[in-house]
Enzyme design. Structure first.
Site: not given
Ligand code: F0G
Length: 471
Positions: A85, A137-138, A228, A271, A395, A462
């Site tokens: 843990y 970013f979303t 990021d 990624k 997108r 989305f």
């Molecule tokens: N920042 C970027 C630029 C991203 O592309 C993503 C996720 C995140 C943050 C969030 O990270 O998914 O680990 O919580 N992108 C994915 C995509 C979902 O399909 O582009 P996460």
């Protein structure tokens, strides 16, 4: 960059130069889905590719997130998981890897990128402060807004034009940024949210020159820069390929230099870091680290695992080291460029220059007869799936969501359908299949009708929105 110099760069990436620096030891069978079954599956999924079952997908380009193939070394690392843990040895390996390759001092593990976004947003944003960023970013923007921040786009205008060939379309427009600082007052700026590469702009990089100048500007005003770093390795590769003075530097060296101009970073390790799940947050300021470490135990898990199993952290530590190898990155981006070149040769409208992780089809240029309210990029993703079993994602207007103040749709300049390429997963022949599938959809574009939204969730719509074809 002119179109001809772009082609020249393409030629450097001939078929051989990006050949994969690995061979395949284990395979996962693919299922060919019949046309009839695909039509049915699309209808059941409300024409939203996020709602399809993967069983119904042939080639899955929904995302490059968590979809990488791990190496034999990473799988061996999984067996070395120390599931204590507290104080798992795998955490210290992860900490060392982040320090060595990204150069930040203090590391907080999180379950994935948005876990890290949540923590940093809650800790550093005060109610009503602005968060300037090189495009949104979303999940990033949503966490910033939920923490009381106001997102402001300060990316260069070229980024909003899909055919502009600027080599660093991810760059921050320093004039836009300085105007904002002067207009709103420096105390009302929380931090600069910098992403490399910029996902929503088409995987476009930020130059070293730009981040250096940004650092100078922010030093003058005492504003921190948080990065990021999700696809920062790919960004470093573009710097090596395109920016004067970097062609003899390794991707790893460039990555460290870039990060040195920032005060910290959050990471979706799913990624660049080549794992199926995981994330981290890293900063240089000890007081900030202390706050983040306090928060992580509330939302993610103890500060030495943050939502990951020990084995996940071991695979991640190894993935960080593998992900920055020049031959790996060249092959990864080379495959994306290969697919891009096939489409460009057929005059299919895509975002150029081709970015690091995906091809972005320009849905507005596909469907000139559809208005943005008819969801062209959603329509294109649905069409491509129905025609071929290839899954991409929207997108555009659906991803952009509604303005929190007015409640109206945001109308982004870019209306794109993304085909994201998982790392080390598909072959060149698969890329040929994808290109032919896109061509087929392009050829029938004029007969294609749009969609209407029939269900809309409150957050990140989305992911779960449902649609019906317009009769
Ligand atoms: N920042 C970027 C630029 C991203 O592309 C993503 C996720 C995140 C943050 C969030 O990270 O998914 O680990 O919580 N992108 C994915 C995509 C979902 O399909 O582009 P996460």
């Amino acid at each position: 960059m002119t179109s001809s110099s772009y082609k020249t760069m393409g030629q450097q990436f001939g078929r051989r130069s990006w050949a994969e620096p690995w061979k395949i030891k284990m395979v996962e069978p693919l299922r060919m889905v019949s046309h009839e079954d695909r039509l049915l599956a699309a209808e059941e999924a409300g024409y939203n590719t996020f709602l399809l079952r993967s069983h119904d997908v042939y080639i899955d380009l929904l995302t490059d997130s968590g979809t990488s193939a791990m190496s034999d070394r990473q799988w061996a690392g999984i067996m070395l998981g120390d599931e204590s843990y507290a104080g798992s040895r795998n955490f210290y390996h992860l900490e060392d890897a982040v320090r060595d390759y990204y150069g930040y001092q203090y590391v907080v593990p999180t379950h994935q990128g948005r876990g890290a976004e949540h923590l940093i947003s809650q800790v550093v944003i005060k109610q009503g402060q602005y968060v300037p960023a090189n495009m949104y970013f979303t999940t990033t923007r949503l966490h910033q807004e939920l923490a009381g921040g106001i997102f402001v786009d300060v990316i260069i205008s070229e980024a909003h034009d899909p055919s502009n060939l600027h080599p660093f379309k991810g760059n921050v427009d320093l004039n836009k940024l300085e105007d904002l600082i002067k207009r709103e007052g420096v105390e009302n700026i929380a931090f600069i949210s910098l992403a490399g590469t910029v996902n929503m702009a088409g995987g476009q990089p930020v130059s070293m020159e730009n981040v250096r100048a940004l650092r100078e500007l922010c030093d003058r005003y005492c504003i921190p820069i948080y990065l990021d770093a999700t696809r920062m390795v790919e960004n470093a590769f573009f710097i090596q390929q395109r920016e004067d003075g970097y062609k003899d530097k390794s991707v790893a060296e460039i990555l460290r230099e870039f990060c040195s101009y920032t005060d910290g970073a959050w990471m979706s390790a799913k990624k660049d870091n080549l794992v199926n799940i995981g994330g981290w947050l890293a900063v240089n300021n000890h007081d900030l680290f202390d706050k983040l470490r306090n928060m992580v135990v509330v939302y993610e898990g103890l500060h030495t695992y943050g939502g990951m199993a020990g084995r996940d952290m071991e695979a991640l530590a190894i993935g960080i080291a593998e992900g920055v190898q020049d031959d790996h990155v060249r092959s990864r981006v080379g495959q994306v460029l290969y697919l891009g070149r096939l489409l460009i040769d057929w005059d299919i409208p895509i975002v150029q220059p081709v970015g690091g992780h995906a091809i972005f089809l320009d849905a507005k240029a596909f469907y000139t007869h559809l208005s943005q309210d008819q969801f062209p990029a959603q329509t294109l993703a649905a069409q491509l799936y129905q025609e071929s079993g290839v899954r991409g994602m929207e997108r555009g207007i659906v991803s952009a969501g509604r303005d929190p103040k007015t409640g109206k749709h945001r109308y982004p300049a870019l209306e794109l359908t993304r085909l994201a390429i998982p790392r080390r997963v598909y072959t060149q022949a698969h890329m040929d299949v994808v290109a032919e599938a896109v061509k087929k959809v392009f050829d029938i574009r004029q007969q294609t009708r749009g969609l209407k939204m029939v269900y809309e969730p409150e957050y990140l719509r989305f992911f779960q929105a449902r649609f019906e074809p317009i009769p």
